[in-house]
Design an enzyme around this catalytic site. Structure first.
Site, PDB file in Angstrom:
ATOM      1  N   ASP A  62     -89.579 -45.965 126.029  1.00 64.27           N
ATOM      2  CA  ASP A  62     -88.227 -46.455 125.762  1.00 64.27           C
ATOM      3  C   ASP A  62     -88.196 -47.198 124.429  1.00 64.27           C
ATOM      4  O   ASP A  62     -88.945 -46.843 123.512  1.00 64.27           O
ATOM      5  CB  ASP A  62     -87.780 -47.354 126.923  1.00 64.27           C
ATOM      6  N   HIS A 126     -82.279 -51.667 125.493  1.00 61.45           N
ATOM      7  CA  HIS A 126     -82.349 -50.571 126.461  1.00 61.45           C
ATOM      8  C   HIS A 126     -83.658 -50.569 127.242  1.00 61.45           C
ATOM      9  O   HIS A 126     -83.673 -50.477 128.480  1.00 61.45           O
ATOM     10  CB  HIS A 126     -82.166 -49.254 125.706  1.00 61.45           C
ATOM     11  N   SER A 458     -79.552 -43.547 132.117  1.00 63.54           N
ATOM     12  CA  SER A 458     -80.707 -44.371 131.744  1.00 63.54           C
ATOM     13  C   SER A 458     -80.961 -45.475 132.758  1.00 63.54           C
ATOM     14  O   SER A 458     -82.091 -45.927 132.918  1.00 63.54           O
ATOM     15  CB  SER A 458     -80.464 -45.022 130.369  1.00 63.54           C
TER      16      SER A 458
END
Length: 664
Positions: A62, A126, A458
């Site tokens: 990620d 994220h 996600s």
């Protein structure tokens, strides 16, 4: 060739003629498919856990991680498990601990943006969010500035995290994805979580994620992938390899609404995640009445509040009504104090803005517009005014349903393999966040927070990754396919009334980690099964040998139709009005009581007939395998019809969807 080192990228991305090269494709970039959810899934804090959970390592591919977050404290953790072979690329601004036991970063071309940090540290948020969703510790009193307040936690809070930073402000290069898979396999992770994907689906060996996931599967590691965020159009799913788990996104029973109160005391309820509290009424203006004429714009542009389309002298200090759901940058640049947006788009998930905002249904939006027209008179006392309230939480009784943005099937590469595999919570998820950025990451947003609320496949992917890790902690010897089967065959059925795309939206159903630990039977598969499948799909012996690293050949004996891949679901594509019969062969392994008898129960609508041979499977030992055939006859005029096959022993219900659809 050593499997754990089979993904070196130098030759892969450059020379197709060199021996040892699997495939050659441009070094493109993938994109990020960016806590009530666990309780909503029926997975409370007090679930039974094993001591092995602390030996489970989830590899997070990620944007990196914000190590200082309370979610990643290593208080009470012992040293990493003895199997761990990874490393920590420490730097002046990053160190690992006994929770984050490994961290690497990748940027093959060496090009960094102004906001990128050259270390495993997360500057986007994220990766921090996904990591804490999967394996974050319990953190009480977490919220986004008062919204979503409660205990933030991951699905396996005792598990370890290994960070592989592959994504940057401009995306996730394929070369770096492959290198990260290579390292994660060699390091000894147990599960790989990858909330990343392309805009389109590619053939399996033209896709870095499919290649990496194949090698992780060979090494006993399940890869959990996000389905994509380009729904609800059909065939938009991008992560579709049969050896990985493809996860759609669905809602939880909490949503955020934001009220707009007008000067006439009328109140309209929209959706957004608005943390701002306005100190009173402000003037409100319609974007269409404030075009930046000197900049060459007229009302046909300014009504949508596009960037530079608004007249700053008219909008500054006011709330602006816009006819389109945009990022809000146009309103912010014009000096607006807030924005009310309305159009006919989807409102099943809430967006966050860098200024007070609410997104209204067009039926309410037109009422706000009428109010503006009625009060925009020379009488200053009647100038239109409004206030945008801070968001509040309400219960969503329709949950769970698959959110509109979640990418849909059918599978655009192999249409007779059902994708997505299942769905998990991915809407308005509260989890840890980087403090190197703001809530939105937008210019002018000064809110720096330890926890944030965002949506995407996600967010659903790490829920499934954690569920897979939970199963692994009970069954450490299970193969990736067995874990995937357990998750799929125990998934909860979903309503076709709120999910009109049916299995193309939710796959086998809504994930249920507790049931998945004890599935009764599993549909197992390994490298040899996928090799037969690939040969049947037309891959050459040369490519097969390059990917397997041995002397496998695509002889006739190796060819196998997609119908016989031991998959936990059944799919048939056909032409409109054409009656088609397909025979599937499947093998199940008994992972429940040694002595057990399962009976086949089918439920199908008009248009499908199903015969199962034999209809009874009797087991005498744990681990025993039984093979059966499923004969499906389907006539579909349009769209999709579906049913199910359930193997039932009175305790376990091992359910597989059966889907027939008209292919384009």
């Amino acid at each position: 060739m050593d499997d754990s080192k089979a993904l070196h990228v130098e030759g892969i991305l450059v020379f197709c003629a060199i021996e040892g090269v699997v495939s050659v494709f441009p070094n493109g970039k993938k994109q990020l498919h960016t806590t009530r959810s666990w309780d909503f899934m029926g997975f409370p804090q007090q679930v039974t856990r094993t001591s092995i959970e602390s030996d489970i390592v989830i590899g997070m591919l990620d944007t990196g991680i914000w190590q200082e977050s309370d979610s990643f404290s290593d208080e009470g953790f012992g040293p990493p498990p003895s199997k761990w072979k990874g490393t920590c690329q420490s730097s002046s601004n990053f160190t690992c601990n006994n929770k984050i036991i490994g961290a690497r970063y990748y940027r093959t071309d060496g090009k960094l943006g102004p906001t990128d940090i050259k270390s495993p540290r997360d500057s986007l948020g994220h990766g921090t969010h996904t990591s804490s969703t999967a394996a974050g510790r319990l953190v009480r009193g977490a919220s986004l500035l008062g919204l979503g307040s409660g205990t933030a936690r991951g699905g396996v809070p005792s598990a370890r995290i290994a960070v592989y930073k592959i994504c940057w402000a401009d995306g996730c290069p394929d070369a770096d994805i492959l290198a990260a898979f290579d390292d994660a396999i060699a390091d000894g992770v147990d599960i790989i979580s990858l909330s990343v994907g392309g805009y389109d689906a590619y053939n399996y060996f033209e896709d870095s994620i499919a290649i990496g996931a194949f090698h992780s599967m060979k090494n006993g590691i399940l890869t959990s992938n996000s389905a994509g965020n380009t729904g609800p159009d059909p065939a938009t799913i991008t992560n579709i390899s049969p050896w990985s788990l493809s996860v759609a996104a669905s809602t939880i029973d909490r949503k955020f609404v934001t009220k707009v109160k007008l000067g006439n005391k009328k109140i309209y309820e929209g959706v957004s995640i608005n943390t701002f509290e306005m100190d009173g009424m402000y003037p409100i203006i319609y974007g269409g009445d404030a075009p930046n004429i000197t900049g060459g714009y007229d009302s046909s542009y300014s009504r949508y509040c596009y960037e530079d389309s608004l007249d700053k002298s008219l909008v500054h200090g006011k709330i602006v009504l816009c006819d389109w759901l945009t990022s809000g940058k146009g309103a912010i640049d014009a000096g607006a104090i807030g924005t009310v947006r309305q159009d006919g788009g989807y409102s099943d998930n809430a967006y966050t803005y860098a200024l007070p905002a609410s997104y209204l249904d067009p039926r309410d939006g037109i009422k706000v517009h009428r109010y503006l027209n009625a009060t925009s008179t020379p009488d200053m006392n009647r100038k239109p005014k409004a206030i945008i309230k801070k968001s509040i939480e309400v219960k969503d009784e329709s949950a769970p349903f698959v959110v509109s943005f979640s990418s849909r099937g059918p599978n655009p590469i192999t249409c007779d393999i059902l994708k997505p595999d299942l769905t998990a919570p991915g809407v308005d998820i509260l989890a840890a966040w980087t403090e190197a950025s703001s809530v939105t990451g937008k210019e002018g947003d000064k809110r720096v927070v330890p926890y944030n609320i965002i949506s995407g496949t996600s967010m659903s992917c790490p829920h499934a990754s954690a569920a897979a890790a939970y199963i692994k902690s009970f069954h450490p010897t299970w193969s990736p396919a067995a874990i995937k089967s357990a998750l799929m065959t125990t998934a909860a059925r979903m309503s076709v009334e709120t999910n009109t795309d049916m299995e193309f939206a939710y796959g086998a159903g809504h994930i249920d980690p507790l049931k998945a630990v004890n599935p009764g039977l599993v549909y197992d598969a390994g490298e040899a099964d996928y090799v037969k499948f690939l040969c049947g799909q037309g891959y050459s012996t040369k490519h097969l040998r390059l990917i397997t690293g041995n002397n496998s050949t695509c002889s006739e004996a190796k060819h196998e139709t997609v119908l016989n891949l031991n998959y936990p679901s059944f799919a048939i594509s056909t032409k409109s009005g054409v009656t088609l019969t397909r025979i599937f062969t499947r093998t199940v392994t008994n992972v429940g009581p040694a002595i057990s008898t399962y009976k086949a129960v089918t439920a199908v609508p008009s248009g499908i007939s199903v015969k199962v041979k034999p209809r009874v499977l009797s087991f005498k030992s744990h681990g025993q395998k039984k093979t059966f055939t499923v004969i499906v006859c389907a006539t579909v005029d349009e769209g999709v019809i579906s049913g199910s096959l359930v193997w039932d022993d009175g305790i376990h219900r091992v359910r597989s969807p059966i889907v027939a659809f008209v292919s384009s």
